[in-house]
Design an enzyme around this catalytic site. Structure first.
Site, PDB file in Angstrom:
ATOM      1  N   CYS A 201       0.883  -1.178   0.000  1.00 10.81           N
ATOM      2  CA  CYS A 201       0.000   0.000   0.000  1.00 10.81           C
ATOM      3  C   CYS A 201       0.911   1.216   0.000  1.00 10.81           C
ATOM      4  O   CYS A 201       1.092   1.882   1.018  1.00 10.81           O
ATOM      5  CB  CYS A 201      -0.910  -0.020   1.226  1.00 10.81           C
ATOM      6  SG  CYS A 201      -2.273  -1.173   1.068  1.00 10.81           S
ATOM      7  N   ALA A 202       1.486   1.507  -1.140  1.00 12.49           N
ATOM      8  CA  ALA A 202       2.636   2.417  -1.185  1.00 12.49           C
ATOM      9  C   ALA A 202       2.254   3.883  -1.146  1.00 12.49           C
ATOM     10  O   ALA A 202       3.087   4.732  -0.817  1.00 12.49           O
ATOM     11  CB  ALA A 202       3.463   2.124  -2.430  1.00 12.49           C
TER      12      ALA A 202
ATOM     13  N   GLY B 155       4.537   7.037  -1.523  1.00 11.21           N
ATOM     14  CA  GLY B 155       5.878   6.467  -1.586  1.00 11.21           C
ATOM     15  C   GLY B 155       6.832   6.888  -0.484  1.00 11.21           C
ATOM     16  O   GLY B 155       8.047   6.725  -0.625  1.00 11.21           O
ATOM     17  N   GLY B 156       6.294   7.395   0.609  1.00 11.36           N
ATOM     18  CA  GLY B 156       7.161   7.780   1.732  1.00 11.36           C
ATOM     19  C   GLY B 156       8.011   6.601   2.201  1.00 11.36           C
ATOM     20  O   GLY B 156       9.231   6.715   2.362  1.00 11.36           O
ATOM     21  N   LYS B 157       7.358   5.459   2.408  1.00 11.54           N
ATOM     22  CA  LYS B 157       8.099   4.284   2.886  1.00 11.54           C
ATOM     23  C   LYS B 157       8.920   3.679   1.744  1.00 11.54           C
ATOM     24  O   LYS B 157      10.028   3.208   1.964  1.00 11.54           O
ATOM     25  CB  LYS B 157       7.139   3.217   3.437  1.00 11.54           C
ATOM     26  CG  LYS B 157       6.032   3.736   4.341  1.00 11.54           C
ATOM     27  CD  LYS B 157       6.443   3.992   5.723  1.00 11.54           C
ATOM     28  CE  LYS B 157       5.288   4.412   6.615  1.00 11.54           C
ATOM     29  NZ  LYS B 157       4.287   5.351   6.095  1.00 11.54           N
TER      30      LYS B 157
ATOM     31  N   ASP C 173      -0.411   0.377  -5.275  1.00 10.27           N
ATOM     32  CA  ASP C 173      -1.485   1.140  -4.634  1.00 10.27           C
ATOM     33  C   ASP C 173      -2.668   1.151  -5.588  1.00 10.27           C
ATOM     34  O   ASP C 173      -2.484   1.164  -6.805  1.00 10.27           O
ATOM     35  CB  ASP C 173      -1.067   2.574  -4.300  1.00 10.27           C
ATOM     36  CG  ASP C 173      -1.912   3.164  -3.171  1.00 10.27           C
ATOM     37  OD1 ASP C 173      -1.426   3.232  -2.030  1.00 10.27           O
ATOM     38  OD2 ASP C 173      -3.093   3.517  -3.430  1.00 10.27           O
TER      39      ASP C 173
ATOM     40  N   ASP D  39      -5.742  -3.079  -7.043  1.00 10.26           N
ATOM     41  CA  ASP D  39      -6.259  -3.469  -5.738  1.00 10.26           C
ATOM     42  C   ASP D  39      -5.397  -4.622  -5.235  1.00 10.26           C
ATOM     43  O   ASP D  39      -5.309  -5.666  -5.891  1.00 10.26           O
ATOM     44  CB  ASP D  39      -7.720  -3.906  -5.908  1.00 10.26           C
ATOM     45  CG  ASP D  39      -8.336  -4.339  -4.577  1.00 10.26           C
ATOM     46  OD1 ASP D  39      -7.586  -4.552  -3.607  1.00 10.26           O
ATOM     47  OD2 ASP D  39      -9.574  -4.458  -4.531  1.00 10.26           O
TER      48      ASP D  39
ATOM     49  N   ASP E 156       1.622  -1.285   4.751  1.00 12.54           N
ATOM     50  CA  ASP E 156       1.361  -0.033   5.487  1.00 12.54           C
ATOM     51  C   ASP E 156      -0.127   0.245   5.248  1.00 12.54           C
ATOM     52  O   ASP E 156      -0.492   0.955   4.319  1.00 12.54           O
ATOM     53  CB  ASP E 156       2.263   1.066   4.910  1.00 12.54           C
ATOM     54  CG  ASP E 156       2.194   2.353   5.716  1.00 12.54           C
ATOM     55  OD1 ASP E 156       1.802   2.298   6.890  1.00 12.54           O
ATOM     56  OD2 ASP E 156       2.521   3.409   5.152  1.00 12.54           O
TER      57      ASP E 156
ATOM     58  N   CYS F  40      -1.018   3.949  11.117  1.00 14.26           N
ATOM     59  CA  CYS F  40      -0.785   5.207  11.858  1.00 14.26           C
ATOM     60  C   CYS F  40      -2.033   5.506  12.675  1.00 14.26           C
ATOM     61  O   CYS F  40      -2.592   6.587  12.608  1.00 14.26           O
ATOM     62  CB  CYS F  40      -0.421   6.354  10.923  1.00 14.26           C
ATOM     63  SG  CYS F  40      -1.649   6.709   9.675  1.00 14.26           S
TER      64      CYS F  40
HETATM   65  C1  SAM Z   1      -1.432   4.397   4.998  1.00 12.86           C
HETATM   66  S1  SAM Z   1      -1.585   4.755   3.341  1.00 12.86           S
HETATM   67  C2  SAM Z   1       0.008   4.339   2.721  1.00 12.86           C
HETATM   68  C3  SAM Z   1       1.064   5.381   2.958  1.00 12.86           C
HETATM   69  C4  SAM Z   1       2.358   5.077   2.238  1.00 12.86           C
HETATM   70  N1  SAM Z   1       2.845   3.765   2.523  1.00 12.86           N
HETATM   71  C5  SAM Z   1       3.439   6.101   2.549  1.00 12.86           C
HETATM   72  O1  SAM Z   1       4.382   5.796   3.256  1.00 12.86           O
HETATM   73  O2  SAM Z   1       3.323   7.227   2.048  1.00 12.86           O
HETATM   74  C6  SAM Z   1      -2.564   3.432   2.757  1.00 12.86           C
HETATM   75  C7  SAM Z   1      -2.657   3.336   1.252  1.00 12.86           C
HETATM   76  O3  SAM Z   1      -3.360   2.161   0.938  1.00 12.86           O
HETATM   77  C8  SAM Z   1      -4.020   2.342  -0.284  1.00 12.86           C
HETATM   78  N2  SAM Z   1      -5.011   1.254  -0.365  1.00 12.86           N
HETATM   79  C9  SAM Z   1      -6.131   1.086   0.372  1.00 12.86           C
HETATM   80  N3  SAM Z   1      -6.755  -0.075   0.063  1.00 12.86           N
HETATM   81  C10 SAM Z   1      -5.987  -0.652  -0.905  1.00 12.86           C
HETATM   82  C11 SAM Z   1      -6.098  -1.856  -1.650  1.00 12.86           C
HETATM   83  N4  SAM Z   1      -7.119  -2.714  -1.462  1.00 12.86           N
HETATM   84  N5  SAM Z   1      -5.154  -2.113  -2.569  1.00 12.86           N
HETATM   85  C12 SAM Z   1      -4.117  -1.270  -2.784  1.00 12.86           C
HETATM   86  N6  SAM Z   1      -3.977  -0.106  -2.114  1.00 12.86           N
HETATM   87  C13 SAM Z   1      -4.885   0.187  -1.186  1.00 12.86           C
HETATM   88  C14 SAM Z   1      -4.557   3.745  -0.209  1.00 12.86           C
HETATM   89  O4  SAM Z   1      -4.749   4.291  -1.497  1.00 12.86           O
HETATM   90  C15 SAM Z   1      -3.426   4.453   0.561  1.00 12.86           C
HETATM   91  O5  SAM Z   1      -2.560   5.102  -0.323  1.00 12.86           O
END
Ligand code: SAM
Length: 452
Positions: free
Chosen positions: A263-264, A267-269, A287, A314, A332, A385
């Protein structure tokens, strides 16, 4: 010339209609009105974030004084009142009469006469009463008292009181209204802490090394837009709280490995993982929001990272046959975000009491799915978080109990000595009110069996 108050009003109206990050709207407004001086820009940020933080208490003032059903007050009028009341009751540097006069002027420009009269009368009564408010009693109604005085939704206070007890809940709610430090992760692919500190200094920004992480710095003047500096444009750092940095450190990737960031987002992580891998190996960043991956690509390019492949999909529909297996997988996960209320105070008003449980279901499904991509001997890291057990410990324990072939690993094992006290059993847990970093949860496992 448009004022900071008018812009703040427009932004708060937009936020009421759609969930956009406040920073994005503030940045757009500042770009559009280049004539705003630095003091006005600072006031704009203060007003938007201040009203969002204190919305619950400001609404209590309004509903106490209005003498009508809360639902009868139009959203635009309520926002105008919140903005003026924030200045009258919580902001020292704006004289009360200036805030009231400007609100009444705005009301005259856009609202019928009887509404102007209502706005005028309510605000003048608030000025007269302040600071002698008769808040709900702490003894007779502790939930309501804490909710109003610290400006948090009642359901959230009730939930936290049941999970944590009064002392911790009070501390959490008070911390939620403070301004979080601005933390930068230095990008070792391009610079060192010393270089970043010196270059920021030459751009008029004072920062100091983080007490927690050797590759992070804390900025002393958090009110400015640091993304406009040359140091940022050169890719020497990324804005990232220390707690968020702990996630990639807990993943512990090595140069040459294959990593999946499931769940990038922006792209912070991903960028941090690439830095830890010295830009060698491969990261697949997934993502479902393709627009976030566009930002991710810009972000990693700025930081000189060349090992990332993105997939807009997804995660639940992805198969290891599409991607192969990985040495390490990071989930994440999407979550309620209650660990970052200092940065995103609007979240507390957008969430529903059932959200922690709704997210919990998705998180459990995503975690089981993430596990399918890990090689034998590889690791799985789960992070959020947020602070609720339903989204943290419950998800981790569900995974450990239901999946064979996995052993929990201490999440703090790969972290520097300065962070070991953040461990809670096998997990890592940070809380704003205890550690002055964002609230994160991290759990790790190792795969000890072939995956069917
Ligand atoms: C907590 S954020 C991730 C933050 C990211 N890792 C960073 O460090 O910037 C969760 C992410 O999960 C994505 N997301 C939610 N459900 C998802 C799914 N079923 N498949 C892929 N991505 C998903 C959202 O679009 C969101 O960007």
């Amino acid at each position: 010339m448009i004022t900071a108050r008018t812009l703040a009003y427009q932004i708060l109206l937009q936020l009421d209609r759609a969930p956009v990050h406040p920073d994005r709207l503030i940045r757009t407004a500042i770009d559009r009105h280049a004539g705003l001086d630095p003091r006005d820009r600072a006031l704009l940020t203060e007003l938007v974030y201040g009203v969002l933080r204190w919305q619950g208490r400001l609404d209590w003032y309004i509903d106490t004084l209005a003498g009508m059903k809360p639902s009868k007050i139009d959203a635009a009028v309520r926002i105008l009142l919140r903005l003026a009341l924030y200045q009258v009751t919580l902001l020292d540097r704006v004289p009360a009469h200036a805030a009231v006069n400007e609100a009444v002027k705005s009301a005259k420009a856009a609202l019928p006469r009887h509404v102007v009269g209502f706005v005028n009368a309510l605000l003048r009564e608030a000025v007269r009463r302040h600071p002698d408010w008769d808040f709900p009693s702490a003894r007779e109604n502790p939930v309501c008292h804490l909710a109003v005085t610290t400006s948090h939704p009642e359901w959230l206070v009730r939930h936290l009181l049941a999970e944590w007890g009064p002392e911790e809940t009070r501390a959490f709610c008070h911390a939620g209204n403070t301004v979080a430090p601005l933390v930068l992760r230095v990008n070792p692919l391009k610079a060192s802490v010393e270089k970043v500190l010196a270059r920021l200094h030459s751009e008029g920004i004072e920062a100091r090394p983080s007490p927690l992480l050797e590759n992070a710095v804390r900025v002393r003047s958090p009110r400015m837009d640091i993304t406009q500096t040359e140091t940022h444009k050169l890719g020497w750092f990324q804005i990232q709280d220390e707690a968020s940095q702990l996630v990639s450190l807990a993943v512990g990737p090595k140069p040459g490995e294959r990593i999946l960031d499931l769940c990038a987002g922006f792209g912070g992580k991903t960028a941090h993982l690439a830095a830890l891998m010295e830009n060698r190996g491969e990261i697949v960043s997934v993502d479902q929001a393709a627009w976030k991956l566009e930002d991710l690509r810009r972000n990693i390019e700025r930081q000189g990272i060349a090992i990332v492949r993105t997939i807009a999909a997804d995660a639940l529909g992805l198969s290891p046959s599409d991607t192969g297996l990985f040495d390490r997988v990071l989930l994440d996960a999407p979550c309620t975000g209650f660990g970052v209320l200092r940065r995103n105070p609007d979240i507390k008003w957008r969430r529903h009491p059932k959200d922690p449980h709704r997210f919990s279901r998705t998180q459990k499904a995503l975690l089981r799915q993430a596990a399918r991509f890990v090689k034998r001997g590889g690791t799985l890291t789960y992070a959020t978080c947020t602070v609720f057990a339903a989204e943290n410990e419950d998800v981790a324990e569900d995974f450990t109990a239901s999946q064979t072939g996995w052993i929990p690993e201490p999440a703090a094992a790969k972290l520097p000595e300065t962070c070991r006290n953040l461990a809670e059993g096998p997990y890592l847990k940070t809380l704003p009110h205890r550690h002055d970093v964002d609230g994160f949860f991290i759990a790790c496992w190792r795969n000890i069996e072939d995956i069917p």
